[in-house]
Design an enzyme around this catalytic site. Structure first.
Site, PDB file in Angstrom:
ATOM      1  N   ARG A 190      18.875 -46.834  15.995  1.00  0.00           N
ATOM      2  CA  ARG A 190      18.013 -46.031  16.871  1.00  0.00           C
ATOM      3  C   ARG A 190      16.864 -46.923  17.366  1.00  0.00           C
ATOM      4  O   ARG A 190      16.173 -47.547  16.568  1.00  0.00           O
ATOM      5  CB  ARG A 190      17.429 -44.847  16.093  1.00  0.00           C
ATOM      6  N   ASP A 230      14.518 -43.428   8.897  1.00  0.00           N
ATOM      7  CA  ASP A 230      13.382 -43.521   9.810  1.00  0.00           C
ATOM      8  C   ASP A 230      12.601 -44.798   9.517  1.00  0.00           C
ATOM      9  O   ASP A 230      12.613 -45.288   8.391  1.00  0.00           O
ATOM     10  CB  ASP A 230      12.433 -42.335   9.601  1.00  0.00           C
ATOM     11  N   MET A 231      11.892 -45.312  10.521  1.00  0.00           N
ATOM     12  CA  MET A 231      11.031 -46.474  10.284  1.00  0.00           C
ATOM     13  C   MET A 231       9.580 -46.019  10.317  1.00  0.00           C
ATOM     14  O   MET A 231       9.189 -45.251  11.195  1.00  0.00           O
ATOM     15  CB  MET A 231      11.287 -47.551  11.344  1.00  0.00           C
ATOM     16  N   THR A 270      14.096 -41.764  23.173  1.00  0.00           N
ATOM     17  CA  THR A 270      12.929 -41.769  24.056  1.00  0.00           C
ATOM     18  C   THR A 270      12.975 -40.551  24.970  1.00  0.00           C
ATOM     19  O   THR A 270      14.056 -40.041  25.266  1.00  0.00           O
ATOM     20  CB  THR A 270      12.871 -43.064  24.903  1.00  0.00           C
ATOM     21  N   LYS A 328      12.829 -40.433   5.499  1.00  0.00           N
ATOM     22  CA  LYS A 328      11.716 -41.395   5.363  1.00  0.00           C
ATOM     23  C   LYS A 328      11.705 -41.912   3.938  1.00  0.00           C
ATOM     24  O   LYS A 328      11.568 -41.125   2.990  1.00  0.00           O
ATOM     25  CB  LYS A 328      10.387 -40.713   5.667  1.00  0.00           C
TER      26      LYS A 328
HETATM   27  C1  LIG Z   1      14.866 -39.044  17.989  1.00  0.00           C
HETATM   28  C2  LIG Z   1      13.595 -39.769  17.748  1.00  0.00           C
HETATM   29  C3  LIG Z   1      13.386 -40.375  16.525  1.00  0.00           C
HETATM   30  C4  LIG Z   1      12.218 -41.099  16.285  1.00  0.00           C
HETATM   31  N1  LIG Z   1      12.080 -41.774  15.111  1.00  0.00           N
HETATM   32  C5  LIG Z   1      10.988 -42.571  14.925  1.00  0.00           C
HETATM   33  C6  LIG Z   1      10.858 -43.395  13.786  1.00  0.00           C
HETATM   34  O1  LIG Z   1      11.696 -43.437  12.890  1.00  0.00           O
HETATM   35  N2  LIG Z   1       9.751 -44.169  13.683  1.00  0.00           N
HETATM   36  C7  LIG Z   1       8.769 -44.182  14.653  1.00  0.00           C
HETATM   37  O2  LIG Z   1       7.793 -44.934  14.530  1.00  0.00           O
HETATM   38  N3  LIG Z   1       8.879 -43.392  15.730  1.00  0.00           N
HETATM   39  C8  LIG Z   1       9.942 -42.588  15.893  1.00  0.00           C
HETATM   40  N4  LIG Z   1      10.040 -41.818  17.017  1.00  0.00           N
HETATM   41  C9  LIG Z   1       8.852 -41.634  17.892  1.00  0.00           C
HETATM   42  C10 LIG Z   1       8.784 -42.718  18.950  1.00  0.00           C
HETATM   43  O3  LIG Z   1       8.494 -43.945  18.351  1.00  0.00           O
HETATM   44  C11 LIG Z   1       7.708 -42.399  19.982  1.00  0.00           C
HETATM   45  O4  LIG Z   1       6.472 -42.335  19.347  1.00  0.00           O
HETATM   46  C12 LIG Z   1       7.948 -41.111  20.742  1.00  0.00           C
HETATM   47  O5  LIG Z   1       9.295 -40.882  21.009  1.00  0.00           O
HETATM   48  C13 LIG Z   1       7.185 -41.164  22.071  1.00  0.00           C
HETATM   49  O6  LIG Z   1       7.678 -42.193  22.886  1.00  0.00           O
HETATM   50  P1  LIG Z   1       8.587 -41.950  24.188  1.00  0.00           P
HETATM   51  O7  LIG Z   1       9.605 -43.022  24.210  1.00  0.00           O
HETATM   52  O8  LIG Z   1       9.137 -40.596  24.151  1.00  0.00           O
HETATM   53  O9  LIG Z   1       7.635 -42.186  25.396  1.00  0.00           O
HETATM   54  P2  LIG Z   1       6.088 -41.892  25.718  1.00  0.00           P
HETATM   55  O10 LIG Z   1       5.477 -43.225  26.014  1.00  0.00           O
HETATM   56  O11 LIG Z   1       5.449 -40.996  24.695  1.00  0.00           O
HETATM   57  O12 LIG Z   1       6.211 -41.060  27.042  1.00  0.00           O
HETATM   58  C14 LIG Z   1       6.750 -41.665  28.206  1.00  0.00           C
HETATM   59  C15 LIG Z   1       7.037 -40.616  29.244  1.00  0.00           C
HETATM   60  O13 LIG Z   1       8.001 -39.673  28.747  1.00  0.00           O
HETATM   61  C16 LIG Z   1       7.740 -38.381  29.274  1.00  0.00           C
HETATM   62  N5  LIG Z   1       7.392 -37.463  28.195  1.00  0.00           N
HETATM   63  C17 LIG Z   1       6.995 -37.784  26.949  1.00  0.00           C
HETATM   64  N6  LIG Z   1       6.741 -36.667  26.240  1.00  0.00           N
HETATM   65  C18 LIG Z   1       6.954 -35.635  27.053  1.00  0.00           C
HETATM   66  C19 LIG Z   1       6.843 -34.221  26.926  1.00  0.00           C
HETATM   67  N7  LIG Z   1       6.394 -33.646  25.802  1.00  0.00           N
HETATM   68  N8  LIG Z   1       7.163 -33.460  27.981  1.00  0.00           N
HETATM   69  C20 LIG Z   1       7.573 -34.013  29.139  1.00  0.00           C
HETATM   70  N9  LIG Z   1       7.678 -35.347  29.340  1.00  0.00           N
HETATM   71  C21 LIG Z   1       7.382 -36.137  28.309  1.00  0.00           C
HETATM   72  C22 LIG Z   1       6.548 -38.548  30.200  1.00  0.00           C
HETATM   73  O14 LIG Z   1       7.030 -38.822  31.491  1.00  0.00           O
HETATM   74  C23 LIG Z   1       5.845 -39.774  29.629  1.00  0.00           C
HETATM   75  O15 LIG Z   1       5.028 -40.445  30.545  1.00  0.00           O
HETATM   76  C24 LIG Z   1      11.217 -41.140  17.287  1.00  0.00           C
HETATM   77  C25 LIG Z   1      11.433 -40.535  18.519  1.00  0.00           C
HETATM   78  C26 LIG Z   1      12.601 -39.867  18.758  1.00  0.00           C
HETATM   79  C27 LIG Z   1      12.815 -39.260  20.107  1.00  0.00           C
END
Ligand SMILES: Cc1cc2nc3c(=O)[nH]c(=O)nc-3n(C[C@H](O)[C@H](O)[C@H](O)COP(=O)(O)OP(=O)(O)OC[C@H]3O[C@@H](n4cnc5c(N)ncnc54)[C@H](O)[C@@H]3O)c2cc1C
Length: 306
Positions: free
Chosen positions: A182, A132-133, A224, A98
Site C-alpha cells: 500500500r 499499517d505504517m 489516496t 498497527k
Molecule cells: C486506505 C488508506 C490506508 C492508509 N494507511 C496509512 C498508514 O498505514 N500509515 C500512514 O501514515 N497513513 C496512512 N494513510 C493516510 C495517508 O497517509 C494520508 O494521510 C491520507 O490518505 C491523506 O492523503 P491523501 O493522499 O488522501 O491526500 P491529501 O493530500 O490529504 O488530499 C489531496 C486531495 O484529495 C482530495 N481529498 C482529500 N480528502 C478529501 C475529502 N475528505 N473529501 C473530498 N476530497 C478530498 C482533495 O482534492 C485534496 O486536495 C492511509 C490512507 C488510506 C486511504
C-alpha cells in the site's frame, strides 16, 4: 501550521476528554468510524461489500502500554476474522493492523508473535493482513517484522509512506512478485531530516514511488483520495498494461464515497479502510489534521446542535 496544532491536540489527554465528551462528537465520529463493536464492523462491511467494494478493517487502538492490552488487541482481531469468515465476507474483507497496538514499542518479539497469530487466523479465514505504517521511528522494525511474517504468510501487505525520503528505495525492494504494497502519503508529523515537508514534494515522491511499484512485479495498493494521483494511477495502469486484478485503489471510510463507486463501476478493485472500536480519538484527529475542511464539518455539526 493548523496541521501541527491539530496533531499536537491529538496527543493531549485534556483535549481528548473535551472532544470525547462533546455532544456533537458522535455524529462526526460516525462519518469516519464504523462503530465501537465487532458487530458494527460486520454490518458496515456487509453494506460495503454489497456495493461491490472490498474492505480492510482496522480495530482502533495504538500505543498499547501493557502486555494485557496487546493480548486484548490480538484476541479482538482473531474474533473479527472468525466472524468475517462465518458471515462469508472473506476474501473481500481483510484486516489492517498497527504493530504498536500489539506492543511493538515495549516488546518487539511480543508484537511479532501476536501479528503471526493474527496472520494464521487470517489464512484460516481465507484472507490477508496488512501492516499499517506508523511514525518513522518504527519503519525499520515494521519492515523487519513484515519480512519475517512473509516467510509463512507471503500475502501479508506492507505500507510505505511517500513523505519519507527513504521510501523510493523501500519501493524498489518490495516491488517483487506476490508483494502487496500500500502506498500512501503518510499521516504523522515527521522532521525535515527524514521526510519531505511540502505538499508538492510529497506528491512528486508519491508519483516516483508509484512508478516503481506499477512497473514492478508486485501488487500495488494505491491509497489516496487525491484526484490527481488517482488519475495518474489509472494512467499508469494502462501504460504498464496492468490487469485489473493486479493492483487496487484504497480510500478511507467516509471519504469521497462517490469517487469510490466510480472506481468500482470502472472495473477497478476499490478497497475501503474501515476503522472501528472505542479508541477513535487519535484516528479522528489525524483525519482532521489532513483536511482542515473536515474541521468545518465539525463546526457545522456543533452549530446545528447549538
Ligand atoms: C486506505 C488508506 C490506508 C492508509 N494507511 C496509512 C498508514 O498505514 N500509515 C500512514 O501514515 N497513513 C496512512 N494513510 C493516510 C495517508 O497517509 C494520508 O494521510 C491520507 O490518505 C491523506 O492523503 P491523501 O493522499 O488522501 O491526500 P491529501 O493530500 O490529504 O488530499 C489531496 C486531495 O484529495 C482530495 N481529498 C482529500 N480528502 C478529501 C475529502 N475528505 N473529501 C473530498 N476530497 C478530498 C482533495 O482534492 C485534496 O486536495 C492511509 C490512507 C488510506 C486511504
Amino acid at each position: 501550521m493548523l496541521r501541527s496544532v491539530i496533531l499536537a491536540a491529538a496527543r493531549s489527554p485534556r483535549v481528548e476528554r473535551l472532544v470525547e465528551t462533546a455532544p456533537v462528537t458522535r455524529d462526526v465520529v460516525k462519518r469516519f468510524v464504523a462503530g465501537t463493536r465487532t458487530d458494527d464492523a460486520l454490518d458496515t462491511t456487509t453494506g460495503l461489500v454489497g456495493q461491490g467494494l472490498a474492505v480492510t478493517l482496522d480495530h482502533l487502538g495504538e500505543d498499547t502500554l501493557t502486555p494485557e492490552q496487546a493480548e486484548g488487541t490480538r484476541d479482538e482481531y482473531v474474533r473479527l476474522l472468525k466472524a468475517l469468515s462465518a458471515a462469508g465476507l472473506t476474501p473481500a474483507a481483510e484486516v489492517s493492523l498497527k504493530l504498536s497496538a500489539l506492543g511493538q514499542r515495549f516488546d518487539e518479539k511480543l508484537a511479532y508473535n501476536h501479528a503471526k497469530a493474527i496472520c494464521a487466523s487470517a489464512a484460516e479465514a481465507g484472507t490477508t493482513v496488512t501492516l499499517d505504517m506508523e511514525d518513522h521511528a518504527t519503519t525499520d522494525s515494521t519492515l523487519d517484522i513484515l519480512s519475517r511474517l512473509r516467510v509463512d504468510y507471503p500475502g501479508t501487505g506492507a505500507v510505505l509512506q511517500a513523505y519519507l525520503r527513504r521510501t523510493e528505495g523501500d519501493c524498489r525492494e518490495l516491488a517483487v512478485a506476490g508483494s502487496r504494497v500500500r502506498l500512501c502519503k503518510g499521516a504523522y508529523k515527521e522532521p525535515e531530516t527524514v521526510a519531505y515537508q511540502s505538499r508538492l514534494d510529497v506528491d512528486k515522491s508519491y508519483v516516483r514511488c508509484l512508478n516503481i511499484l506499477m512497473s514492478g512485479d508486485g501488487y500495488p495498493m494505491l491509497a489516496t483520495h487525491d484526484p490527481r494521483l488517482v488519475a495518474i494511477g489509472e494512467y499508469q495502469a494502462k501504460w504498464f498494461e496492468r490487469a485489473p486484478d493486479s493492483f487496487e485503489f484504497q480510500m478511507l471510510y467516509g471519504i469521497r464515497p462517490i469517487e469510490q463507486s466510480r472506481l468500482v463501476d470502472a472495473g477497478y478493485t476499490m478497497r475501503v479502510y474501515v476503522p472501528y472500536g472505542t479508541q477513535w480519538y487519535g484516528y479522528l484527529m489525524r483525519r482532521l489534521a489532513e483536511r482542515p475542511a473536515n474541521l468545518g464539518f465539525f463546526a457545522r455539526a456543533l452549530a446545528s446542535r447549538g
